[in-house]
Design a protein around this motif. Structure first.
Motif, mmCIF file in Angstrom:
data_model
loop_
_atom_site.group_PDB
_atom_site.id
_atom_site.type_symbol
_atom_site.label_atom_id
_atom_site.label_comp_id
_atom_site.label_asym_id
_atom_site.label_seq_id
_atom_site.Cartn_x
_atom_site.Cartn_y
_atom_site.Cartn_z
ATOM 1 N N ASN A 215 0.831 -1.204 0.000
ATOM 2 C CA ASN A 215 0.000 0.000 0.000
ATOM 3 C C ASN A 215 0.877 1.271 0.000
ATOM 4 O O ASN A 215 1.624 1.499 0.940
ATOM 5 C CB ASN A 215 -0.861 -0.062 1.264
ATOM 6 C CG ASN A 215 -1.771 1.104 1.420
ATOM 7 O OD1 ASN A 215 -1.721 2.049 0.631
ATOM 8 N ND2 ASN A 215 -2.611 1.046 2.430
ATOM 9 N N SER A 217 0.302 4.267 0.637
ATOM 10 C CA SER A 217 0.133 5.224 1.736
ATOM 11 C C SER A 217 0.946 4.828 2.971
ATOM 12 O O SER A 217 1.200 5.665 3.835
ATOM 13 C CB SER A 217 -1.334 5.441 2.075
ATOM 14 O OG SER A 217 -1.929 4.239 2.412
ATOM 15 N N LEU A 218 1.405 3.555 3.030
ATOM 16 C CA LEU A 218 2.303 3.178 4.136
ATOM 17 C C LEU A 218 3.595 3.978 4.028
ATOM 18 O O LEU A 218 4.148 4.456 5.018
ATOM 19 C CB LEU A 218 2.630 1.684 4.094
ATOM 20 C CG LEU A 218 1.505 0.695 4.353
ATOM 21 C CD1 LEU A 218 2.044 -0.725 4.370
ATOM 22 C CD2 LEU A 218 0.821 0.995 5.668
ATOM 23 N N GLU A 220 3.925 6.855 2.367
ATOM 24 C CA GLU A 220 3.634 8.279 2.554
ATOM 25 C C GLU A 220 3.529 8.603 4.039
ATOM 26 O O GLU A 220 4.051 9.611 4.504
ATOM 27 C CB GLU A 220 2.324 8.637 1.848
ATOM 28 C CG GLU A 220 2.479 8.577 0.342
ATOM 29 C CD GLU A 220 1.213 8.952 -0.396
ATOM 30 O OE1 GLU A 220 0.128 8.901 0.209
ATOM 31 O OE2 GLU A 220 1.323 9.294 -1.589
ATOM 32 N N SER A 221 2.851 7.692 4.746
ATOM 33 C CA SER A 221 2.716 7.886 6.184
ATOM 34 C C SER A 221 4.092 7.900 6.845
ATOM 35 O O SER A 221 4.368 8.726 7.718
ATOM 36 C CB SER A 221 1.853 6.759 6.736
ATOM 37 O OG SER A 221 1.866 6.757 8.113
ATOM 38 N N ALA A 222 4.968 6.988 6.387
ATOM 39 C CA ALA A 222 6.315 6.911 6.958
ATOM 40 C C ALA A 222 7.118 8.168 6.617
ATOM 41 O O ALA A 222 7.898 8.654 7.437
ATOM 42 C CB ALA A 222 7.030 5.675 6.441
ATOM 43 N N VAL A 223 6.914 8.704 5.413
ATOM 44 C CA VAL A 223 7.620 9.931 5.019
ATOM 45 C C VAL A 223 7.217 11.070 5.947
ATOM 46 O O VAL A 223 8.065 11.816 6.449
ATOM 47 C CB VAL A 223 7.290 10.293 3.545
ATOM 48 C CG1 VAL A 223 7.701 11.719 3.230
ATOM 49 C CG2 VAL A 223 7.984 9.348 2.595
ATOM 50 N N ASP A 225 6.132 10.722 8.897
ATOM 51 C CA ASP A 225 6.685 10.399 10.218
ATOM 52 C C ASP A 225 8.196 10.628 10.285
ATOM 53 O O ASP A 225 8.788 10.579 11.352
ATOM 54 C CB ASP A 225 6.396 8.931 10.571
ATOM 55 C CG ASP A 225 5.002 8.765 11.155
ATOM 56 O OD1 ASP A 225 4.430 9.786 11.564
ATOM 57 O OD2 ASP A 225 4.502 7.630 11.199
ATOM 58 N N GLY A 226 8.827 10.810 9.123
ATOM 59 C CA GLY A 226 10.245 11.140 9.121
ATOM 60 C C GLY A 226 11.177 10.000 8.751
ATOM 61 O O GLY A 226 12.380 10.087 8.981
ATOM 62 N N ALA A 227 10.640 8.909 8.190
ATOM 63 C CA ALA A 227 11.510 7.779 7.837
ATOM 64 C C ALA A 227 12.271 8.069 6.540
ATOM 65 O O ALA A 227 11.732 8.697 5.636
ATOM 66 C CB ALA A 227 10.662 6.526 7.664
ATOM 67 N N GLN A 231 15.179 3.237 6.111
ATOM 68 C CA GLN A 231 14.240 2.815 7.171
ATOM 69 C C GLN A 231 12.953 2.277 6.564
ATOM 70 O O GLN A 231 12.385 1.305 7.051
ATOM 71 C CB GLN A 231 13.918 4.008 8.081
ATOM 72 C CG GLN A 231 15.073 4.371 8.999
ATOM 73 C CD GLN A 231 14.860 5.705 9.678
ATOM 74 O OE1 GLN A 231 14.337 6.642 9.081
ATOM 75 N NE2 GLN A 231 15.269 5.799 10.934
ATOM 76 N N LYS A 235 11.641 -1.284 7.434
ATOM 77 C CA LYS A 235 10.470 -1.310 8.317
ATOM 78 C C LYS A 235 9.146 -1.481 7.583
ATOM 79 O O LYS A 235 8.133 -1.784 8.187
ATOM 80 C CB LYS A 235 10.430 -0.026 9.171
ATOM 81 C CG LYS A 235 11.557 0.011 10.185
ATOM 82 C CD LYS A 235 11.555 1.300 10.960
ATOM 83 C CE LYS A 235 12.804 1.458 11.769
ATOM 84 N NZ LYS A 235 12.843 0.697 12.985
ATOM 85 N N ILE A 236 9.148 -1.238 6.262
ATOM 86 C CA ILE A 236 7.888 -1.398 5.521
ATOM 87 C C ILE A 236 8.017 -2.443 4.419
ATOM 88 O O ILE A 236 7.298 -3.440 4.423
ATOM 89 C CB ILE A 236 7.423 -0.054 4.925
ATOM 90 C CG1 ILE A 236 7.187 0.957 6.038
ATOM 91 C CG2 ILE A 236 6.136 -0.251 4.128
ATOM 92 C CD1 ILE A 236 6.889 2.338 5.561
ATOM 93 N N PRO A 239 9.143 -6.229 5.737
ATOM 94 C CA PRO A 239 8.058 -6.910 6.470
ATOM 95 C C PRO A 239 6.819 -7.153 5.601
ATOM 96 O O PRO A 239 6.136 -8.155 5.766
ATOM 97 C CB PRO A 239 7.728 -5.932 7.603
ATOM 98 C CG PRO A 239 8.913 -5.076 7.748
ATOM 99 C CD PRO A 239 9.547 -4.976 6.406
#
Lengths: 327, 358
Positions: A215, A217-218, A220-223, A225-227, A231, A235-236, A239
């Motif tokens: 997905n 948006s995972l 985008e959400s991490a971006v 959040d600062g990943a 990372q 982390k995405i 996994p």
């Protein structure tokens, strides 16, 4: 108008909570299902026939592993000898050596060959330049489509002590030429390396498809959040494609005893049997070249049995620890 | 200071411009809802604020800082996505901790923050569960929790409730409103659902085709829509719009002359759109009302209210009326009475609202 919506009064019909169909009912339902979905079953038919003809029918011949087989008496006419061939197998040094070689080559394949397409897919995923990515992908997919005979020819030429590129480059650094393919210690690295070169690119397609399914948006959400990209990969991406990795690993483990037979045949020679002779090449020499079909069948059956145990174990472990399994 | 200012914001993909120079000033602690139909540029605008889309032209300021070239992580914003964007392999606690771990917050502090936020959102007993084991509403709460734990300057919501069923949506809407009242963080919320916009917003920004149509409080927009688009977009069912012509004393629609609350004599002959909100009619005549004959097609009972679907000439109209617990008397309705003071007028050509002279 309102009257039309009024339901007629009356005792509610009692329906059994759990339906217990009779065997006759089940059969009727099965036929109904086939009649309704016959096109799908028709499409499935060639595969079923293929399995029956090429995989199940030959199993009839497996019994010669327990018989003193003679081509004149046939499979049914040959006398039973119990586990005699297996006793012979396990007292045969060459067979034991072949098992050892198979396990060692497979282990190397698993350690180096299995992660290669995953790493390649992760690297491709990070390439942002579309045309560069496409070109690179095409280049790494190509070796898969080349026949093993040609691959072996390329390898033999590349490692040739006279005209090979490897020895030529070594020569530039003042090193003496080495006839790699006659030296047992070089067989496994060359074989595993060749396998990676041939299949890593094509194998990466499965993982690229899995990555494409993550997905967006995972990320985008991490971006937000600062990943960073590293990372996000750890982390995405990894996994998220882990179920695919595990399924591929189970399949791979099931094939541990099936070391690429033709490539071994094409690359090995008596000088390298010590490290190169695997169960399948041993069966080939015993069965087809020496005519000991019963002994070769026993070797093959043992091979299949080990593969079966391995794939069952891997599947069970995977289901228990990661909720992912083949079945 | 954590206000957000958009000045002349443009977004173009190659030659195609999708957002055409937006100006919007969002005050600190304000809850602003961007609403509009699909493809109107509201999500693109939100993503430009988040830093997920590059800004083609214009200036974006959060607090006192120009953010055009600042990385998303340094904008101090947190975003809640439509599909929650929860990491399926992590449990609720780890999902919420993700951003904090990346920012290298000490472990003990992460734990405290998460348990505080989980308490607020009622997620304490679900902290060990994975997203797959949660209901839609719980997942939505986790997504909000992940945004809240960061204590950002600005919350960005991208249609966060659109994957929930109607009942849960109403419940979560109230929760978001309560959370905003409690936390007081500047929020920008994107939705295509005008009910969400009306109920949540301090101010609504109605967008259409990449431009802002109107900005205002929910009631301002409802009572005084700037044009036919806003009039048709806000309100459920939307405002009825009838083509007509101004006369000396009112607006002529078909054969009916609708009384207006103001003088239009100087503009007689002008083509207009007459806007009548479905709920701004009565079934009995009153002072300064006009009877509008309709041929009734359908009565939709909603409980205490009912929707009357009918025709006036070729135009389909919908009106809302109270039922008093019975709808049988509504089947014979042949006219509705339009209150002069509630009729809206729009220019027939531009669609812009017209004000009536006293």
């Amino acid at each position: 108008m309102a009257d039309e919506h009024t339901t007629a009064g009356g005792p509610p019909v009692q329906e059994p909570l759990i339906e217990t169909p009779s065997s006759e009912g089940r059969l009727t339902r099965f036929y109904d299902h086939i009649r309704r979905e016959w096109q799908i079953y028709l499409m499935l038919l060639p595969t079923i026939i293929w399995f029956l003809v090429f995989l199940y029918k030959p199993m009839y011949g497996l019994q010669i592993a327990f018989k003193d087989y003679s081509i004149f008496r046939g499979v049914a006419g040959s006398p039973w000898v119990g586990f005699e061939h297996f006793e012979t197998l396990f007292s045969n040094d060459q067979f034991l050596r072949a098992i050892g070689n198979t396990i060692k080559i497979s282990a190397l394949n698993l350690i180096f060959g299995f992660p290669a397409p995953i790493i390649l897919a992760l690297m491709f995923n990070e390439v942002l330049h579309a045309s560069y990515k496409r070109t690179a992908q095409t280049i790494v997919y190509l070796p898969h489509f080349i026949s093993s005979v040609i691959i072996a020819g390329i390898v033999i030429t590349a490692f040739s002590p006279t005209a090979g590129i490897v020895n030529t480059v070594m020569g530039w650094f003042g090193l003496d030429p080495v006839y790699f393919l006659t030296q047992p210690q070089w067989f496994r690295p060359i074989f595993v390396g060749t396998g990676i070169w041939q299949e890593a690119g094509f194998g990466s397609i499965v993982f690229l498809a899995a990555i494409a399914g993550v997905n967006p948006s995972l990320y985008e959400s991490a971006v937000v959040d600062g990943a960073n990209r590293w990372q996000m990969m750890w982390k995405i991406t990894i996994p998220s494609i882990l179920p695919t990795i595990l399924i591929m690993l189970i399949i791979r483990i099931g094939n541990v005893m099936e070391v690429s037979f033709e490539l071994v045949i094409l690359l090995y020679q008596p000088a390298t049997y010590e490290t190169a002779d695997v169960v399948n090449t041993w069966i080939y020499r015993q069965g087809l070249q020496s005519g000991q079909y019963d002994l070769a069948a026993a070797g093959g059956l043992f091979n299949a049995f080990v593969a079966f145990v391995l794939v069952m174990t891997a599947n069970t472990l995977s289901r228990r620890f990661s909720r992912t399994s083949l079945w | 200071m954590s206000g957000v200012n958009l000045s002349g914001i443009v977004k173009a993909y190659g030659a195609v411009q999708v957002v055409h120079g937006i100006d919007l000033d969002i005050a600190e602690k304000e809850f602003v809802v961007l609403v509009g139909p699909s493809g109107c540029g509201k999500s693109t605008t939100l993503r430009m604020i988040a830093g997920l889309e590059e800004i083609t032209a214009g200036d974006l300021t959060i607090g006192d800082r120009r953010m055009n070239r600042v990385a998303p992580k340094d904008r101090d914003v947190a975003m809640v996505f439509q599909n929650y964007a929860l990491y399926p392999h992590l449990n609720v606690a780890d999902n919420m901790a993700f951003g904090l771990r990346i920012r290298k917050m000490p472990k003990a502090e992460i734990k405290t923050t998460i348990s505080e936020v989980a308490e607020i959102l009622g997620l304490t007993e679900y902290l060990d569960r994975r997203p797959a084991d949660l209901s839609g509403g719980q997942r939505q709460r986790v997504a909000m929790g992940r945004a809240i734990v960061r204590h950002p300057k600005v919350f960005l919501f991208d249609e966060p409730l659109s994957n929930l069923d109607a009942k849960l949506r109403t419940q979560m809407r109230a929760e978001i409103k309560r959370l905003h009242n409690r936390l007081g963080v500047t929020s920008v919320y994107v939705t295509h659902d005008q009910v969400e916009a009306m109920t949540l917003a301090d101010r609504i920004v109605v967008m259409n085709n990449g431009s802002i149509e109107q900005i205002g409080t929910p009631m301002e927009l409802f009572n005084n829509p700037a044009n036919t688009f806003v009039a048709g977009f806000l309100g459920s069912p939307p405002m009825n719009q009838l083509k007509g012509t101004l006369t000396e004393s009112g607006a002529k629609v078909g054969e009916t002359e609708i009384k207006l609350n103001g003088s239009v004599a100087t503009q007689a002959g002008r083509d207009v759109i007459v806007g009548i909100r479905p709920e701004h009619v009565t079934l009995t005549a009153g002072e300064k009302t006009t009877a509008l004959p309709i041929s009734l097609d359908l009565v939709e009972p909603l409980g205490s209210e009912a929707l009357l679907h009918g025709h006036f000439g070729k135009d389909s109209l919908v009106f809302k009326t109270e039922t008093g617990g019975d709808i049988n008397h509504l089947s014979g309705v042949g006219e509705v009475h339009v209150n002069a003071s509630l009729v809206k007028l729009f220019d027939a050509e531009t669609g812009h609202a017209l004000s009536l002279g006293a």
